[in-house]
Scaffold this motif. Structure first.
Motif, PDB file in Angstrom:
ATOM      1  N   LEU A  56      15.946   5.312   0.363  1.00  0.00           N
ATOM      2  CA  LEU A  56      16.378   6.662  -0.007  1.00  0.00           C
ATOM      3  C   LEU A  56      15.230   7.465  -0.614  1.00  0.00           C
ATOM      4  O   LEU A  56      15.144   8.679  -0.448  1.00  0.00           O
ATOM      5  CB  LEU A  56      17.544   6.606  -0.996  1.00  0.00           C
ATOM      6  CG  LEU A  56      18.862   6.077  -0.446  1.00  0.00           C
ATOM      7  CD1 LEU A  56      19.924   6.069  -1.536  1.00  0.00           C
ATOM      8  CD2 LEU A  56      19.344   6.902   0.743  1.00  0.00           C
ATOM      9  N   ALA A  57      14.361   6.768  -1.335  1.00  0.00           N
ATOM     10  CA  ALA A  57      13.245   7.462  -1.981  1.00  0.00           C
ATOM     11  C   ALA A  57      12.228   7.927  -0.945  1.00  0.00           C
ATOM     12  O   ALA A  57      11.589   8.958  -1.108  1.00  0.00           O
ATOM     13  CB  ALA A  57      12.572   6.546  -2.998  1.00  0.00           C
ATOM     14  N   ASN A  58      12.080   7.132   0.091  1.00  0.00           N
ATOM     15  CA  ASN A  58      11.124   7.511   1.137  1.00  0.00           C
ATOM     16  C   ASN A  58      11.658   7.013   2.474  1.00  0.00           C
ATOM     17  O   ASN A  58      11.334   5.911   2.914  1.00  0.00           O
ATOM     18  CB  ASN A  58       9.750   6.908   0.846  1.00  0.00           C
ATOM     19  CG  ASN A  58       8.710   7.409   1.835  1.00  0.00           C
ATOM     20  OD1 ASN A  58       9.051   8.059   2.832  1.00  0.00           O
ATOM     21  ND2 ASN A  58       7.453   7.105   1.559  1.00  0.00           N
ATOM     22  N   VAL A  89      10.285  11.476  -1.970  1.00  0.00           N
ATOM     23  CA  VAL A  89       9.013  11.218  -2.646  1.00  0.00           C
ATOM     24  C   VAL A  89       8.013  12.354  -2.423  1.00  0.00           C
ATOM     25  O   VAL A  89       7.131  12.577  -3.245  1.00  0.00           O
ATOM     26  CB  VAL A  89       8.442   9.852  -2.193  1.00  0.00           C
ATOM     27  CG1 VAL A  89       7.898   9.921  -0.780  1.00  0.00           C
ATOM     28  CG2 VAL A  89       7.376   9.345  -3.152  1.00  0.00           C
ATOM     29  N   ILE A  99       9.419   7.751  -6.857  1.00  0.00           N
ATOM     30  CA  ILE A  99      10.098   8.887  -7.466  1.00  0.00           C
ATOM     31  C   ILE A  99      10.555   8.534  -8.867  1.00  0.00           C
ATOM     32  O   ILE A  99      10.682   7.374  -9.227  1.00  0.00           O
ATOM     33  CB  ILE A  99      11.286   9.391  -6.618  1.00  0.00           C
ATOM     34  CG1 ILE A  99      12.294   8.285  -6.380  1.00  0.00           C
ATOM     35  CG2 ILE A  99      10.808   9.992  -5.316  1.00  0.00           C
ATOM     36  CD1 ILE A  99      13.480   8.765  -5.611  1.00  0.00           C
ATOM     37  N   ASN A 105       2.601   0.676  11.518  1.00  0.00           N
ATOM     38  CA  ASN A 105       1.468   0.713  10.598  1.00  0.00           C
ATOM     39  C   ASN A 105       1.896   0.004   9.303  1.00  0.00           C
ATOM     40  O   ASN A 105       2.868   0.420   8.673  1.00  0.00           O
ATOM     41  CB  ASN A 105       1.144   2.192  10.353  1.00  0.00           C
ATOM     42  CG  ASN A 105       0.067   2.388   9.324  1.00  0.00           C
ATOM     43  OD1 ASN A 105      -0.328   1.457   8.619  1.00  0.00           O
ATOM     44  ND2 ASN A 105      -0.418   3.614   9.228  1.00  0.00           N
ATOM     45  N   PRO A 106       1.176  -1.044   8.893  1.00  0.00           N
ATOM     46  CA  PRO A 106       1.609  -1.809   7.713  1.00  0.00           C
ATOM     47  C   PRO A 106       1.813  -0.943   6.475  1.00  0.00           C
ATOM     48  O   PRO A 106       2.661  -1.259   5.634  1.00  0.00           O
ATOM     49  CB  PRO A 106       0.465  -2.795   7.488  1.00  0.00           C
ATOM     50  CG  PRO A 106      -0.241  -2.893   8.785  1.00  0.00           C
ATOM     51  CD  PRO A 106      -0.045  -1.591   9.498  1.00  0.00           C
ATOM     52  N   SER A 107       1.076   0.146   6.359  1.00  0.00           N
ATOM     53  CA  SER A 107       1.243   0.960   5.156  1.00  0.00           C
ATOM     54  C   SER A 107       2.560   1.742   5.187  1.00  0.00           C
ATOM     55  O   SER A 107       2.978   2.305   4.185  1.00  0.00           O
ATOM     56  CB  SER A 107       0.059   1.909   4.977  1.00  0.00           C
ATOM     57  OG  SER A 107       0.095   2.899   5.974  1.00  0.00           O
ATOM     58  N   GLN A 108       3.230   1.740   6.338  1.00  0.00           N
ATOM     59  CA  GLN A 108       4.525   2.421   6.431  1.00  0.00           C
ATOM     60  C   GLN A 108       5.682   1.430   6.432  1.00  0.00           C
ATOM     61  O   GLN A 108       6.821   1.782   6.714  1.00  0.00           O
ATOM     62  CB  GLN A 108       4.594   3.276   7.707  1.00  0.00           C
ATOM     63  CG  GLN A 108       3.494   4.323   7.818  1.00  0.00           C
ATOM     64  CD  GLN A 108       3.459   5.268   6.634  1.00  0.00           C
ATOM     65  OE1 GLN A 108       4.500   5.734   6.192  1.00  0.00           O
ATOM     66  NE2 GLN A 108       2.276   5.535   6.097  1.00  0.00           N
ATOM     67  N   LEU A 148       9.738   5.334   5.531  1.00  0.00           N
ATOM     68  CA  LEU A 148       9.256   3.951   5.572  1.00  0.00           C
ATOM     69  C   LEU A 148      10.196   3.062   6.380  1.00  0.00           C
ATOM     70  O   LEU A 148      11.399   3.314   6.459  1.00  0.00           O
ATOM     71  CB  LEU A 148       9.154   3.387   4.152  1.00  0.00           C
ATOM     72  CG  LEU A 148       8.216   4.110   3.187  1.00  0.00           C
ATOM     73  CD1 LEU A 148       8.398   3.571   1.774  1.00  0.00           C
ATOM     74  CD2 LEU A 148       6.761   3.939   3.634  1.00  0.00           C
ATOM     75  N   VAL A 155       7.743  -1.614   4.243  1.00  0.00           N
ATOM     76  CA  VAL A 155       7.957  -2.264   2.951  1.00  0.00           C
ATOM     77  C   VAL A 155       8.813  -3.496   3.170  1.00  0.00           C
ATOM     78  O   VAL A 155       9.870  -3.425   3.811  1.00  0.00           O
ATOM     79  CB  VAL A 155       8.699  -1.353   1.950  1.00  0.00           C
ATOM     80  CG1 VAL A 155       8.850  -2.062   0.607  1.00  0.00           C
ATOM     81  CG2 VAL A 155       7.968  -0.049   1.753  1.00  0.00           C
ATOM     82  N   THR A 204      17.666  -0.561  -0.653  1.00  0.00           N
ATOM     83  CA  THR A 204      18.455   0.661  -0.432  1.00  0.00           C
ATOM     84  C   THR A 204      17.763   1.858  -1.078  1.00  0.00           C
ATOM     85  O   THR A 204      17.599   2.922  -0.469  1.00  0.00           O
ATOM     86  CB  THR A 204      19.868   0.496  -1.052  1.00  0.00           C
ATOM     87  OG1 THR A 204      20.506  -0.620  -0.440  1.00  0.00           O
ATOM     88  CG2 THR A 204      20.714   1.739  -0.873  1.00  0.00           C
ATOM     89  N   ALA A 205      17.350   1.669  -2.315  1.00  0.00           N
ATOM     90  CA  ALA A 205      16.750   2.783  -3.050  1.00  0.00           C
ATOM     91  C   ALA A 205      15.371   3.131  -2.505  1.00  0.00           C
ATOM     92  O   ALA A 205      14.985   4.303  -2.472  1.00  0.00           O
ATOM     93  CB  ALA A 205      16.662   2.442  -4.537  1.00  0.00           C
ATOM     94  N   ILE A 206      14.635   2.123  -2.074  1.00  0.00           N
ATOM     95  CA  ILE A 206      13.307   2.401  -1.498  1.00  0.00           C
ATOM     96  C   ILE A 206      13.467   3.281  -0.264  1.00  0.00           C
ATOM     97  O   ILE A 206      12.761   4.269  -0.069  1.00  0.00           O
ATOM     98  CB  ILE A 206      12.572   1.083  -1.157  1.00  0.00           C
ATOM     99  CG1 ILE A 206      12.193   0.345  -2.446  1.00  0.00           C
ATOM    100  CG2 ILE A 206      11.332   1.354  -0.298  1.00  0.00           C
ATOM    101  CD1 ILE A 206      11.721  -1.088  -2.248  1.00  0.00           C
ATOM    102  N   VAL A 211       1.990  -6.234   4.088  1.00  0.00           N
ATOM    103  CA  VAL A 211       2.511  -4.866   4.166  1.00  0.00           C
ATOM    104  C   VAL A 211       2.776  -4.468   2.707  1.00  0.00           C
ATOM    105  O   VAL A 211       2.385  -5.196   1.803  1.00  0.00           O
ATOM    106  CB  VAL A 211       3.822  -4.806   5.005  1.00  0.00           C
ATOM    107  CG1 VAL A 211       3.552  -5.169   6.460  1.00  0.00           C
ATOM    108  CG2 VAL A 211       4.904  -5.711   4.417  1.00  0.00           C
ATOM    109  N   ASN A 212       3.430  -3.357   2.455  1.00  0.00           N
ATOM    110  CA  ASN A 212       3.874  -3.084   1.092  1.00  0.00           C
ATOM    111  C   ASN A 212       4.974  -4.094   0.770  1.00  0.00           C
ATOM    112  O   ASN A 212       5.838  -4.355   1.627  1.00  0.00           O
ATOM    113  CB  ASN A 212       4.455  -1.676   0.989  1.00  0.00           C
ATOM    114  CG  ASN A 212       3.435  -0.609   1.310  1.00  0.00           C
ATOM    115  OD1 ASN A 212       2.523  -0.364   0.530  1.00  0.00           O
ATOM    116  ND2 ASN A 212       3.556   0.002   2.486  1.00  0.00           N
ATOM    117  N   VAL A 234       0.994  -1.597  -1.276  1.00  0.00           N
ATOM    118  CA  VAL A 234       1.417  -1.699  -2.668  1.00  0.00           C
ATOM    119  C   VAL A 234       2.305  -2.917  -2.880  1.00  0.00           C
ATOM    120  O   VAL A 234       3.407  -2.987  -2.336  1.00  0.00           O
ATOM    121  CB  VAL A 234       2.200  -0.433  -3.080  1.00  0.00           C
ATOM    122  CG1 VAL A 234       2.493  -0.467  -4.572  1.00  0.00           C
ATOM    123  CG2 VAL A 234       1.429   0.814  -2.702  1.00  0.00           C
TER     124      VAL A 234
END
Ligand SMILES: Cc1ncc(C[n+]2csc(CCOP(=O)(O)OP(=O)(O)O)c2C)c(N)n1
Ligand code: SF4
Lengths: 285, 580
Positions: free
Chosen positions: A80-82, A269, B272, A39-42, A85, A44, A76-78, A61-62, B428
């Motif tokens: 870890l944040a979610n 998140v 976050i 799903n493109p919304s999932q 994804l 990044v 990397t941080a994206i 996509v994102n 986004v």
């Protein structure tokens, strides 16, 4: 309803040179996403700066189009944040192995759970034809008028020694091969590097489609054992009359996100912002 | 309780020795014990960038009234080595006491001409008898110091025991060490000083600026801290790393400050609250990312703890030389907020608020501090969590249209609706290239100017928000003869100088500039009569900002640029000199 190629198109006017290998990469990335049913919304996509970086303008996509060489820390941080994804990094050879090289072995050893797709054209495209770290010795460019004196960086051996758990190379002239490799990279649990031989038809007159067509050999047709690190390392060094493509190495290892207790309960998140601070504050009483 | 000191209100203890002797920890423990007894305390560590050897000292001041800074004087010296005696004896108050290892065999009668008493304690022998490690000498010395200043040994034992939670054998050994030191000195009272009266109740807490910033970030819901070790910001990273379970946070020691800033930005994009921290050298590496945060309108909070430069400078000392760098550093024109707390309370509340400001305006916010502020301990009332609110600004979870989601919609206030990747039906984008409302890159003249204007329209709203946060704070006399101006870590010594000036019969006030960017309005009204600007730098950078923003040029300044913070006495002396 299943996704179509059109759904993944932003509608932005494409500015790559006709014939550029980037078109095939973009197309096969879309195909891979569709075939994987993502799903493109999932998803990044993080891109660096260079011709390759425009991928985020063309892929619906994102997206985060970051600065030159900084795809990996952002991605990397994206993740870890979610960590729900699917994270894809798109970098150029200059982006990945010159200015961004300082991040590469770290993403590899951490085993960041993402796919890192390097548009490897062995040249600087967007800045109009300077040498790149993967330029082969002797390549004449604007900055190497007598031919590059420096031996090139080998993205595959760098990936292997860095600790990447999925190491592959594919060729923009082999769409089907590329799609299959990308699908595996995207679904691999861990840091998956895909070095894509991407002809730059405007500035690299040596490493052309023709050049690669004559040389690429598919590892999968040669009985290569993906679990054999030494074999992978040996084959990764071949660059001459034969240039192997395919999956060189795969390993299962805990990923970066597995090591953080805060992520055990689900993506960061999704967790509430306010927390009980009384325990933390008591330390200072 | 009562505590003995040379003056009726304050006692100053210096613990001196080499790196590796546990000096800072000892100072912090003694401060905590005194805090529990109701004293206001301030403690600061002076140390060169060394792991072993070199001279280190911790100065602890405890008082029945608030103390905010260090002074050059000591009433009690705990000398963990011989060298400390030589280095600190000269700045000891008359009547003071020196606790030292009996083995150091100091010259008989040393300091007696100034009424200073030596208290030799068999530190090494006691530790040996107890079978403890050498570093425990400082625990014995703390026990001895407690006896000298009249601090109840039980409180100290309790504080030390808490740090070794659950390790019964070690706790017992330390308690014995304290008791042995205490008894040894209590038995040889040379009539040290007079009595110090403490408050009724324990003070609320005892912590550093870094601790307060970490708690402020936690209170604000920060869940991600990425940094590369650099003094004086490293303790923030240590805090987040050691509290990741309790705080539900992710802490990462990155490969560089570039990665640290980029990770904070990536995490923020993903939804976050994140933060990074560094000192000037690392901030230099972060500036390209700072500019990315601005262009992509990704909220970012950076703690910039100043130390003397240029370059590596004095790695473990303090300065205020990066003010203009924080305000102007990074390419391109963009909105940012630079806020400079001046004490631990401000560190907490402003750190928490920094996250709201960053998210409400989708801009970088720099928390500008200095080594003196973030590495020194202060007592203060427990933070009031009800004063911390969380405002994430314009967030959308779904999109009703019209049309597709516009991450960079050209809204009236310049702030566009923000969503996080993963939200159903919303994709986004974030882009370092100039872009259209939908996030796609553009170079169209019209679109570019429109987007630049959009971002700049935030300015008036940012300014309004900042004006609501007391960006200028004024202390002291309402009708002063002299106005002192300063910021950040100079606040503490300046406030104490006000008290000294009052005793001198000089009515004075201190004007603290808290927000540096956007520069607050209304400062002019305080810049009347004789004004003196105090800064820990060579070029009076706040003076430059004030001149730029108000046209006012300081005739009088007090500048210190040797890596050390001001002492209140220095500020007082400079003011008296100016007044003539
Ligand atoms: C910090 C920084 N330095 C230099 C540049 C200029 N620059 C843009 S793209 C690029 C190199 C592009 O080469 P590569 O990464 O191989 O990507 P390609 O264009 O070939 O896809 C450079 C040097 C930049 N954008 N940022
Ligand atoms: S310059 Fe080269 S890499 Fe860039 S778009 Fe043209 S062909 Fe592709």
């Amino acid at each position: 309803m299943s996704l179509t190629m059109k759904d993944l198109d932003t509608g932005a006017t494409n500015t790559w040179c006709p014939g550029c290998g980037n078109f095939a990469i973009l197309m096969t990335v879309k195909q891979a996403l569709i075939q994987l049913g993502l799903n493109p919304s999932q998803v990044v996509a993080v891109s660096g700066i260079g011709c390759h970086g425009k991928t985020t303008d063309y892929l619906k996509v994102n997206t985060f189009h970051v600065i030159h060489g900084r795809v990996l820390p952002a991605a990397t941080a994206i993740k870890l944040a979610n960590h729900g994804l699917t994270v894809l990094g798109f970098a150029g050879d200059g982006d990945a192995f010159n200015i961004g090289m300082g991040h590469f072995p770290h993403a590899a050893r951490r085993n960041v759970n993402m796919a890192y797709i390097v548009h490897d054209n062995l040249i600087y495209g967007l800045t109009t034809g300077q040498a790149s770290p993967t330029s082969r010795q002797g390549l004449v460019t604007k900055t190497t008028p007598r031919g590059s004196a420096e031996p090139g960086v080998n993205p595959l051996t760098q990936s292997l020694t860095g600790g990447a758990t999925f190491v592959a190379r594919t060729f923009a002239g082999e769409a089907k091969h590329m799609t299959e490799v990308l699908k595996r990279a995207i679904t691999h649990r861990g840091f998956a590097v895909v070095d894509v031989l991407q002809p730059c038809v405007t500035f690299n007159r040596v490493n052309t489609y023709e050049f690669y067509k004559q040389r690429v050999r598919k590892l999968e047709e040669e009985g290569h054992d993906e679990g054999d690190f030494e074999a992978a390392y040996r084959r990764a060094q071949e660059w001459g009359d034969v240039i192997p493509i395919g999956v060189f190495y795969v390993e299962e290892r805990p990923t970066y996100e597995d090591g953080f207790p805060a992520l055990a309960g689900g993506p960061l998140v999704g967790q509430p912002l306010s927390r009980d601070l009384s325990g933390l504050m008591a330390e200072f009483k | 309780m009562k505590c003995k000191g040379l003056r009726d209100d304050t006692v100053s203890v210096v613990i001196g020795g080499e790196a590796g002797q546990g000096i800072s920890r000892s100072g912090e423990l003694l401060g905590k014990a005194l805090m529990r007894c109701g004293f206001h305390c301030y403690g600061t560590m002076d140390y060169p960038s060394l792991i072993r050897g070199g001279h280190n000292f911790y100065q602890l001041r405890a008082s029945s009234r608030p103390v905010y800074s260090q002074t050059p004087y000591a009433d009690v010296l705990i000398a963990l080595n011989r060298e400390s005696v030589g280095l600190h004896l000269g700045s000891m108050n008359a009547g003071g006491g020196v606790i030292h290892d009996e083995r150091d065999a100091l010259e008989e009668g040393l300091g007696r001409d100034r009424g200073i008493n030596l208290y030799p304690v068999p530190l090494t022998d006691i530790v040996k008898e107890l079978g403890g490690p050498d570093i425990m000498r400082n625990t014995v010395a703390l026990g001895a110091a407690s006896a000298l200043i009249g601090l109840d040994a039980g409180t100290l034992k309790q504080v030390v025991a808490e740090t070794f939670e659950g390790r019964e054998k070690i706790i017992k050994m330390n308690e014995d060490a304290i008791q042995r030191g205490y008894t040894y000195v209590a038995g040889q009272d040379y009539g040290f000083g007079c009595c110090l009266e403490s408050g009724e109740r324990p003070r609320g807490q005892w912590l550093t600026g870094n601790d307060a910033i970490a708690l402020g970030a936690m209170a604000a819901g920060c869940k991600f801290y990425s940094a590369y070790p650099m003094t004086p910001a490293s303790p923030l990273l240590h805090y987040f790393a050691s509290h990741d379970k309790a705080g539900g946070t992710v802490a990462i020691q990155t490969e560089s400050e570039i990665a640290a800033a980029m990770m904070a930005i990536g995490a923020s994009y993903a939804g976050i609250r994140s933060m990074t921290g560094t000192s000037g050298g690392g901030f230099s590496l972060m500036t390209e990312s700072l500019s990315l945060a601005a262009m992509s309108e990704t909220p970012l909070v950076v703690m910039l703890g100043q130390r003397p430069g240029p370059s590596t400078g004095l790695a473990t000392y303090s300065a205020q030389g990066d003010l203009l760098f924080a305000v102007y550093g990074a390419h391109g024109e963009f909105q940012r907020i630079v806020v400079a707390p001046g004490d631990v309370d401000e560190c907490f509340y402003l750190a928490a608020e920094a996250f709201n400001l960053a998210e409400r305006f989708q801009i970088p916010v720099i928390l500008l501090t200095d080594k003196t502020l973030v590495e020194s301990n202060q007592t203060t009332d427990a933070f009031d969590l009800s004063r911390v609110s969380i405002d994430r600004g314009k967030l959308v979870e779904s999109w009703e249209g019209p049309g597709e989601y516009l991450r960079y919609r050209d809204d009236e206030d310049g702030v566009s609706p923000r969503a996080f990747p993963g939200a159903e039906g919303i994709l986004v984008p974030a882009n370092s290239n100039e872009h259209l409302e939908n996030g796609l890159s553009t170079s169209s003249s019209e679109a570019v100017a429109k987007m630049v204007d959009k971002r700049f329209r935030k300015a008036q709203h940012i300014r309004a928000a900042v004006e609501g946060l007391q960006p200028i704070r004024v202390y002291g006399d309402k009708r002063p003869r002299v106005t002192l101006v300063g910021w950040g870590g100079t606040k503490g010594p300046a406030l104490e100088a006000l008290g000294m000036l009052r005793d001198d019969g000089v009515k004075a006030r201190f004007v603290q500039v808290v927000f540096m960017e956007p520069f607050p309005g209304g400062l002019e009204k305080y810049l009347k009569g004789t004004c003196v600007l105090f800064e820990d730098n060579r070029s009076a950078q706040l003076g430059t900002l004030i001149r730029l923003n108000t046209g006012y040029a300081f005739k009088h300044v007090g500048l210190r640029y040797d890596g050390r913070p001001f002492n209140p006495g220095e500020i007082r002396d400079r003011v008296l000199e100016v007044l003539g």
